[in-house]
Design a protein around this motif. Structure first.
Motif, mmCIF file in Angstrom:
data_model
loop_
_atom_site.group_PDB
_atom_site.id
_atom_site.type_symbol
_atom_site.label_atom_id
_atom_site.label_comp_id
_atom_site.label_asym_id
_atom_site.label_seq_id
_atom_site.Cartn_x
_atom_site.Cartn_y
_atom_site.Cartn_z
ATOM 1 N N GLY A 94 0.800 -1.231 0.000
ATOM 2 C CA GLY A 94 0.000 0.000 0.000
ATOM 3 C C GLY A 94 0.827 1.272 0.000
ATOM 4 O O GLY A 94 0.337 2.341 0.359
ATOM 5 N N ALA A 95 2.103 1.167 -0.431
ATOM 6 C CA ALA A 95 2.975 2.348 -0.363
ATOM 7 C C ALA A 95 2.910 3.231 -1.613
ATOM 8 O O ALA A 95 3.418 4.347 -1.607
ATOM 9 C CB ALA A 95 4.428 1.900 -0.137
ATOM 10 N N ILE A 96 2.321 2.708 -2.709
ATOM 11 C CA ILE A 96 2.312 3.471 -3.978
ATOM 12 C C ILE A 96 0.885 3.553 -4.524
ATOM 13 O O ILE A 96 0.146 2.569 -4.488
ATOM 14 C CB ILE A 96 3.193 2.801 -5.058
ATOM 15 C CG1 ILE A 96 4.572 2.432 -4.495
ATOM 16 C CG2 ILE A 96 3.359 3.709 -6.265
ATOM 17 C CD1 ILE A 96 5.442 1.635 -5.450
ATOM 18 N N ASP A 97 0.549 4.731 -5.049
ATOM 19 C CA ASP A 97 -0.753 4.934 -5.689
ATOM 20 C C ASP A 97 -0.493 5.232 -7.172
ATOM 21 O O ASP A 97 0.099 6.264 -7.504
ATOM 22 C CB ASP A 97 -1.434 6.129 -4.990
ATOM 23 C CG ASP A 97 -2.716 6.557 -5.693
ATOM 24 O OD1 ASP A 97 -3.046 5.988 -6.754
ATOM 25 O OD2 ASP A 97 -3.376 7.472 -5.168
ATOM 26 N N PHE A 98 -0.908 4.304 -8.057
ATOM 27 C CA PHE A 98 -0.617 4.469 -9.487
ATOM 28 C C PHE A 98 -1.669 5.311 -10.225
ATOM 29 O O PHE A 98 -1.566 5.498 -11.430
ATOM 30 C CB PHE A 98 -0.552 3.093 -10.173
ATOM 31 C CG PHE A 98 0.660 2.272 -9.832
ATOM 32 C CD1 PHE A 98 1.935 2.807 -9.944
ATOM 33 C CD2 PHE A 98 0.533 0.947 -9.412
ATOM 34 C CE1 PHE A 98 3.057 2.037 -9.649
ATOM 35 C CE2 PHE A 98 1.644 0.172 -9.115
ATOM 36 C CZ PHE A 98 2.909 0.730 -9.230
ATOM 37 N N SER A 99 -2.685 5.796 -9.519
ATOM 38 C CA SER A 99 -3.834 6.371 -10.232
ATOM 39 C C SER A 99 -3.501 7.628 -11.037
ATOM 40 O O SER A 99 -4.199 7.966 -11.976
ATOM 41 C CB SER A 99 -4.966 6.665 -9.243
ATOM 42 O OG SER A 99 -4.530 7.657 -8.334
ATOM 43 N N LYS A 100 -2.411 8.308 -10.706
ATOM 44 C CA LYS A 100 -2.064 9.537 -11.445
ATOM 45 C C LYS A 100 -0.933 9.305 -12.449
ATOM 46 O O LYS A 100 -0.380 10.251 -13.002
ATOM 47 C CB LYS A 100 -1.641 10.648 -10.454
ATOM 48 C CG LYS A 100 -2.744 11.095 -9.505
ATOM 49 C CD LYS A 100 -3.834 11.852 -10.250
ATOM 50 C CE LYS A 100 -4.923 12.379 -9.345
ATOM 51 N NZ LYS A 100 -5.648 11.338 -8.608
ATOM 52 N N LEU A 101 -0.584 8.036 -12.666
ATOM 53 C CA LEU A 101 0.545 7.739 -13.549
ATOM 54 C C LEU A 101 0.258 8.146 -14.996
ATOM 55 O O LEU A 101 -0.796 7.844 -15.537
ATOM 56 C CB LEU A 101 0.874 6.244 -13.511
ATOM 57 C CG LEU A 101 2.132 5.918 -14.316
ATOM 58 C CD1 LEU A 101 3.326 5.786 -13.402
ATOM 59 C CD2 LEU A 101 1.951 4.675 -15.145
#
Ligand code: AMP
Length: 417
Positions: A141-148
């Motif tokens: 849960g350390a990375i959020d890819f939604s804005k990639l």
């Protein structure tokens, strides 16, 4: 054509001109405008061509006026097979983004993940990662890819060779559908084509000297009995007063053994391979860069992507089993705008490998003979070598005569001694 004419703005052109980049390399000429234009890319280019800047510079340009990421978010992701390469790319980003307000981080395995999680928690615009640690931290849960927005797969062929294909495919499923994809690979095998088909949309295909070695490298070989190799290496280092040489061995064990022999001869050496801890590798590399270590003995995987400025020569203590690896190895010398020499020690059992390398690169290596190290090859082996004739190189000039015509008792004099 200048970097500014390719569409890069002042903060970036100033940073690269301070690094001494005056003109774009061929891959940069083609890739930078396409990436700025939002196109997908399929690029055949190996280390040494300036490929890192070819993707990093337009990514920086695209991100420079955007708002910063929030916690755990990232906007550009660069995935690369090895820790060294990841660290190297991140170091390049530091250089290139000197005048920009962008945050960039690097994550890879083999080191404590807690600081990496802490950094990701703040959010960063560009993340460089090796596949395993990337998925591991995502799962935590350390990375959020939604804005990639942009995904770069660097050295994709090597990632497949190293068995990362499942991780890569898993990663694709986690990323937003709408994104730009850039795929870099030294070679275009069937597997790479398949990967490209599933990843890229109407990509621009760029080929920069695919399967060809970097032009400025002079390539030499010596026929030598296996047990004489370390003695020959010591002689070459001492006679030529080499102060910075990268030596390749096929195995980790071979790297360790050779390092010990060099140290016994009072030559400052260190080994760098997969069994070494991350700390030991970083220490060896920085010692080599600052001149404390004269000889870095490396295996192929450890050496991938090492960026060492002005490396005047490399030595293949063993020939690699795979001809592509030869191209990667000699890509460590003769980097953009500089010349270098590559020396290969060829024992009798390695003659087929030498032939495979010459066939793969389409280039003939020049033979050197050391009178104090005569090779005791069978007549039939010698016949294979003697049959080889110098071929014209690409500029149409004849290469120097092979050693059976023009014997040389020491390496050619070169400006890098
Ligand atoms: P790479 O292929 O990305 O590993 O880059 C190879 C080397 O070329 C690195 O040392 C870069 O710093 C250098 N380099 C990249 N682009 C240029 C350029 N346009 N002019 C001079 N050196 C460059």
């Amino acid at each position: 054509m200048s970097f500014a004419e390719l569409g890069l703005s002042k903060p970036i052109t100033e940073a690269i001109s301070a690094l001494g980049y005056s003109t774009p390399t061929p891959i940069q000429l083609q890739a930078i405008p396409a990436v700025l234009d939002g196109q997908d890319l399929l690029a055949a280019a190996q280390t040494g061509t300036g490929k890192t800047a070819a993707f990093v510079l337009p990514i920086l340009e695209g991100l420079k006026h955007q708002s910063l990421c929030r916690s755990k978010e990232i906007k550009a992701l660069i995935v690369t097979p090895t820790r060294e390469l990841a660290a190297q790319i991140d170091a390049n980003i530091t250089d290139y983004s000197r005048h920009l307000k962008l945050r960039h981080r690097v994550i890879f395995g083999g080191v404590n993940s807690k600081p990496q999680i802490r950094h990701l928690n703040a959010g960063c615009e560009i993340l460089t990662a090796t596949p395993g640690r990337l998925l591991d931290l995502y799962n935590q849960g350390a990375i959020d890819f939604s804005k990639l927005q942009v995904l770069v797969l660097d050295e994709a062929d090597r990632m497949l060779d190293m068995g990362f294909i499942h991780d890569i495919r898993k990663l694709f499923r986690l990323l937003p559908q709408k994104r730009q994809n850039l795929l870099f690979s030294a070679t275009f095998s069937k597997e790479i084509r398949k990967l490209a088909q599933s990843l890229l949309r109407h990509p621009l295909e760029i080929t920069v000297e695919a399967n060809k070695t970097v032009r400025k490298v002079e390539q030499f070989y010596t026929l030598i009995d296996h047990k004489q190799k370390s003695q020959l290496l010591k002689t070459m280092i001492i006679q030529n007063k080499w102060q910075q040489v990268l030596v390749f061995t096929r195995t980790k064990h071979g790297a360790n053994r050779l390092t010990q022999k060099l140290e016994a001869a009072k030559i400052k050496a260190a080994a760098i391979h997969g069994n070494k801890s991350q700390n030991a590798r970083v220490k060896a590399l920085s010692g080599f860069k600052d001149g404390h270590i004269e000889v870095l003995v490396a295996t192929d995987i450890a050496a991938r992507g090492l960026d060492i400025k002005q490396l005047p020569q490399i030595v293949n203590f063993d020939l690699p089993n795979v001809a592509e690896d030869y191209v990667h190895r000699i890509g460590r010398t003769g980097r953009a705008g500089e010349s270098g020499n590559a020396y290969s020690m060829v024992s009798e059992d390695e003659l087929p490998l030498l032939q495979a390398i010459e066939k793969f690169t389409g280039e003939r290596l020049q033979r050197l003979e050391f009178e104090q190290f005569p090779a005791s090859f069978t007549r039939s082996s010698k016949a294979i070598v003697n049959k080889t004739k110098p071929r014209p190189n690409r500029s149409g000039n004849k290469r120097p005569q092979p050693a059976n015509k023009a014997r040389k008792s020491a390496p050619r004099k070169n400006p890098h001694h």
